[in-house]
Design an enzyme around this catalytic site. Structure first.
Site, short mmCIF file in Angstrom:
data_model
loop_
_atom_site.label_atom_id
_atom_site.label_comp_id
_atom_site.label_asym_id
_atom_site.label_seq_id
_atom_site.Cartn_x
_atom_site.Cartn_y
_atom_site.Cartn_z
N ASN A 179 1.24 -0.64 0.18
CA ASN A 179 0.33 0.29 0.00
C ASN A 179 0.85 1.21 -0.11
O ASN A 179 2.02 0.66 0.45
CB ASN A 179 -1.36 -0.10 1.23
CG ASN A 179 -2.22 1.10 1.24
OD1 ASN A 179 -2.94 1.22 0.04
ND2 ASN A 179 -1.54 2.62 2.24
N VAL A 180 0.45 2.44 -0.74
CA VAL A 180 0.86 3.27 -0.08
C VAL A 180 0.10 4.23 -0.32
O VAL A 180 -1.34 4.92 -1.14
CB VAL A 180 1.97 3.77 -2.49
CG1 VAL A 180 2.37 4.94 -2.08
CG2 VAL A 180 3.12 2.68 -2.62
N GLY A 181 0.70 5.41 0.82
CA GLY A 181 -0.79 6.60 1.09
C GLY A 181 0.01 7.67 1.37
O GLY A 181 1.15 7.21 2.01
N THR A 182 -1.13 8.44 2.04
CA THR A 182 -0.29 9.55 2.83
C THR A 182 -1.63 10.04 3.89
O THR A 182 -2.29 10.43 3.90
CB THR A 182 -0.84 10.99 1.95
OG1 THR A 182 -0.30 11.07 0.12
CG2 THR A 182 -0.31 12.31 1.83
N GLU A 244 -1.07 1.06 -5.56
CA GLU A 244 -0.76 2.68 -6.04
C GLU A 244 0.07 2.33 -7.04
O GLU A 244 0.22 3.21 -7.68
CB GLU A 244 -1.09 3.49 -4.81
CG GLU A 244 -2.09 3.27 -4.58
CD GLU A 244 -2.40 2.69 -2.76
OE1 GLU A 244 -3.65 2.70 -2.51
OE2 GLU A 244 -1.52 1.85 -2.51
N GLU A 293 -6.58 21.54 9.35
CA GLU A 293 -7.22 20.43 8.73
C GLU A 293 -7.64 20.74 8.18
O GLU A 293 -8.16 21.60 7.27
CB GLU A 293 -7.84 19.34 9.81
CG GLU A 293 -7.45 19.67 10.55
CD GLU A 293 -6.80 17.92 10.65
OE1 GLU A 293 -7.09 17.70 9.58
OE2 GLU A 293 -6.39 17.15 12.19
#
Length: 544
Positions: A179-182, A244, A293
Site C-alpha cells: 500500500n502507498v498512502g498519505t 498504488e 485540517e
C-alpha cells in the site's frame, strides 16, 4: 526527461512518464506553470503564508512554487521546498498526458477512471539495482530529520509536519500487498515522528492491525519528492486492496523504477528525492497535533498517535523537499481529493448497481470532502435515496459526504450556481430534504463539539424533478397543449433551430464581452449553448 508511452498510449488517452520530480518541475517551468522563489524565505510559517496567499489570491491561476532559498538551510545541503503541483486542473491534466487547453473536467475524470480501473493495463514497478535516491545514505544515530527544511505551517501547530505531500509505503505481512498512502506526520525530534493511522478504515490501518496482533514493529518507508502520478495516487482512495505503484504505472504508461531499502525489504522509487526508512511500533504512542485540517479549522484536538522511528535516510544530492499547507479551501489536497473522490464515488455507485448516474462532483468550495453532487437520469421513485445510501455505505463516509445533493442530468454538478438553481426550484424542503442524525462521520467537523467527535448529521437534498408526477398538457414540450406532455414545467433553455442558427451566426454579429465588469465573464448556463446540448433538448433526449 518525460517520455510518451508508445504501445500503451492511444490517440484518445495519451500517457506521459515523468522520470522524477525534477523532470516534472522542468515540464511545469516550460509550460509557464512554475514560479521560482529565490528570495530568502523562513520555513517557520512564512513559507506557508506565501503559499496560502498565492492560492487565496490567484485561485486556479496559481503556479506551482519552488522555494530555492530557505532560511537556515544553505546550499549545497537540503535547501529547496516544492509545493502546489495539484492546485490546478491544468497541471493535473498535464500529469495525465492530456492537452490542458482541450480538456474538460468531465474528460479528465473519465481518463483517470479508465486508468484506475483497467487492471489489464496496471504496470507493476521495475526493480533496479540503484538510483539517485542512494546518492546519500545516513543510518543509525546519525539520522537527523531536521536536516531537511521541514515547514512550520501555522502558529497554532503542534510542531513541524514532515509528512504532508509524501507517500508512506507498507506491506501486508500475510499477502504481500503493498500500500502507498498519505498520512500526516509531525516531527517529534530528529529521529521520530507521529503518524495518523486509523485501523478501522485505512489500508495502512489494515496492515498496522496485523502487526499489532503480532506485537511486532511495522516496517515503513516514507517517500518525499517523486514523479507526480504516485504522489497523486497515494492520496487517492481505492475500493480494493491494490497497489498504488501499479496504478501509477498505468497512469504514466511506464513502470516506476524502485530500489530496495537499506533497512527492510520494502522497495521505494529509485528517483525519489528523499526516503525515510523505519518502523512503526504496535504499542508506542506520543502526543501529536494540533494541525490545520481539511475543513479549514483546528477542529481536532491533540491526541496520542503511533510513532514512526527513523532508522535510515537516503536522499539525492541537493534534494527538493515536497510539502503542502493544509487549511481553508482551496488547497492542493482539496483539488486532489475532489478529483479522485469523484472517481471513487462513481465506481462505488456502479458497484452498488445504481442506474442512471451521469457525473459525480466533489465541489472544491466544500474542500473536496463535505458535499457530493451526483447528476442522474431518474429511473424510479426514491432514486436519490438510493444514491445517498450507496455513498454513505462506503469507507470514505468516515471523512466525506456530509451533504449529498442529487440533480437531474441537465445540471452540471461541478457548477454550484446551477446546482443552487436546481435546489431552489426542483426541491420541496418538506419532502426532498432529509436529515439523518448522528451518523458515523468525520471527527474533523468543526460544528461537532469535542465530546461528540466522530459523529455527524447527514443531509440528502433531492433536487431532481418529481418522478411520481403525472404529465400535464399545460407543460407540453412545444407549448401549452402542444407536443409531448411533460411531468414538470419546461425551462427556458435554448432548444430550437433558431438557437442553432444563432450559434452559426455568432462570429458575424460582433458581440464581444466588455473589458470592465463586476462579476465574471461567463454565464451560469454557457454549456446549454453548445450545439449538442441544444439538439439533445430539442429532440427530448434530455428534459427541456
Amino acid at each position: 526527461m518525460a517520455t510518451r508511452a508508445n504501445a500503451a498510449a492511444t490517440a484518445e488517452s495519451p500517457r506521459v512518464a515523468y522520470k522524477d520530480l525534477r523532470d516534472w518541475i522542468s515540464a511545469l517551468d516550460a509550460a509557464g506553470q512554475l514560479a521560482r522563489v529565490r528570495a530568502e524565505v523562513d520555513w517557520n510559517c512564512e513559507l506557508a503564508h506565501i503559499t496560502r496567499r498565492t492560492w487565496d489570491t490567484h485561485g486556479d491561476a496559481s503556479p506551482a512554487l519552488l522555494f530555492e532559498n530557505i532560511k537556515g538551510y544553505p546550499a549545497p545541503g537540503p535547501s529547496k521546498v516544492f509545493v502546489g503541483t495539484f492546485r490546478s486542473w491544468y497541471r493535473t491534466a498535464m500529469m495525465l498526458g492530456l492537452d490542458p487547453a482541450a480538456t474538460t473536467r468531465a474528460g479528465l475524470l473519465r481518463v483517470l477512471r479508465e486508468r484506475i480501473n483497467d487492471r489489464d493495463r496496471f504496470l507493476p514497478p521495475r526493480v533496479v539495482s540503484s538510483g539517485p535516491v542512494k546518492q546519500n545514505v545516513v543510518t543509525g544515530g546519525k539520522v537527523d530529520l531536521t536536516m531537511f527544511p521541514v515547514p512550520m505551517f501555522g502558529e497554532r501547530d503542534g510542531g513541524r509536519f514532515i509528512g504532508t505531500m509524501h507517500s508512506v509505503i507498507t506491506r501486508d505481512p500475510d499477502t504481500g500487498w503493498v500500500n502507498v498512502g498519505t498520512y500526516r506526520m509531525m516531527l517529534h525530534n530528529g529521529q521520530e515522528t507521529g503518524i495518523q493511522i486509523d485501523p478501522a478504515n485505512q489500508h495502512i490501518g489494515q496492515h498496522y492491525w496485523k502487526y499489532i496482533e503480532r506485537n511486532e514493529p511495522m516496517p515503513a518507508a516514507i517517500v518525499i519528492g517523486q514523479e507526480p502520478a504516485l504522489t497523486f495516487m497515494a492520496a487517492s482512495p481505492t475500493l480494493d486492496p491494490v497497489s498504488e505503484l501499479d496504478i501509477a504505472g498505468a497512469i504514466r504508461g511506464a513502470p516506476i523504477d524502485v530500489v530496495k531499502c537499506e533497512t527492510s525489504d520494502l522497495y521505494v522509487p529509485a528517483n525519489a528525492e528523499i526516503v525515510l526508512e523505519g518502523t512503526i511500533h504496535p504499542k508506542e504512542r506520543k502526543l501529536e497535533g494540533p494541525g490545520p485540517e481539511y475543513a479549514g479549522y483546528y477542529a481536532n484536538q491533540p491526541g496520542m498517535k503511533p510513532v514512526f522511528r527513523c532508522k535510515a535516510v537516503t536522499f539525492r544530492d541537493d534534494p527538493i523537499f515536497r510539502a503542502t499547507p493544509e487549511g481553508h479551501p482551496i488547497n492542493e489536497d482539496h483539488m486532489m481529493l475532489a478529483i479522485n473522490t469523484s472517481v471513487y464515488v462513481t465506481d462505488a455507485l456502479a458497484r452498488a448497481g445504481v442506474p442512471g448516474v451521469r457525473e459525480v462532483a466533489m465541489p472544491l468550495d466544500a474542500c473536496g470532502y463535505g458535499i457530493c453532487v451526483v447528476s442522474i437520469k431518474p429511473a424510479t421513485e426514491g432514486h436519490a435515496d438510493w444514491v445517498a445510501s450507496a455513498i454513505w455505505g462506503t469507507k470514505m463516509n468516515i471523512w466525506c459526504f456530509k451533504y449529498v445533493i442529487v440533480v437531474d442530468e441537465d445540471i452540471d454538478p461541478w457548477n454550484m450556481e446551477q446546482v443552487n438553481w436546481s435546489v431552489v426550484w426542483r426541491a420541496k424542503p418538506s419532502e426532498d430534504i432529509k436529515i439523518w442524525p448522528r451518523h458515523k462521520g468525520s471527527r474533523l467537523d468543526p460544528r461537532v463539539p469535542p465530546e461528540e467527535k466522530g459523529f455527524q448529521d447527514r443531509v440528502l437534498i433531492d433536487a431532481t424533478r418529481p418522478y411520481h408526477w403525472a404529465p400535464r398538457d399545460i407543460w407540453g414540450a412545444d407549448g401549452v397543449g402542444k407536443g409531448i406532455p411533460l411531468k414538470f414545467p419546461p425551462t427556458s433553455r435554448p432548444r430550437s433551430d433558431t438557437a442553432l442558427r444563432v450559434n452559426q451566426r455568432w462570429s458575424e454579429l460582433g458581440i464581444q464581452p466588455t473589458s470592465r465588469y463586476i462579476g465574471k465573464p461567463e454565464g451560469i448556463f454557457k454549456r446549454w449553448w453548445e450545439d449538442a446540448e441544444i439538439i439533445a433538448a430539442r429532440d427530448l433526449k434530455i428534459m427541456p
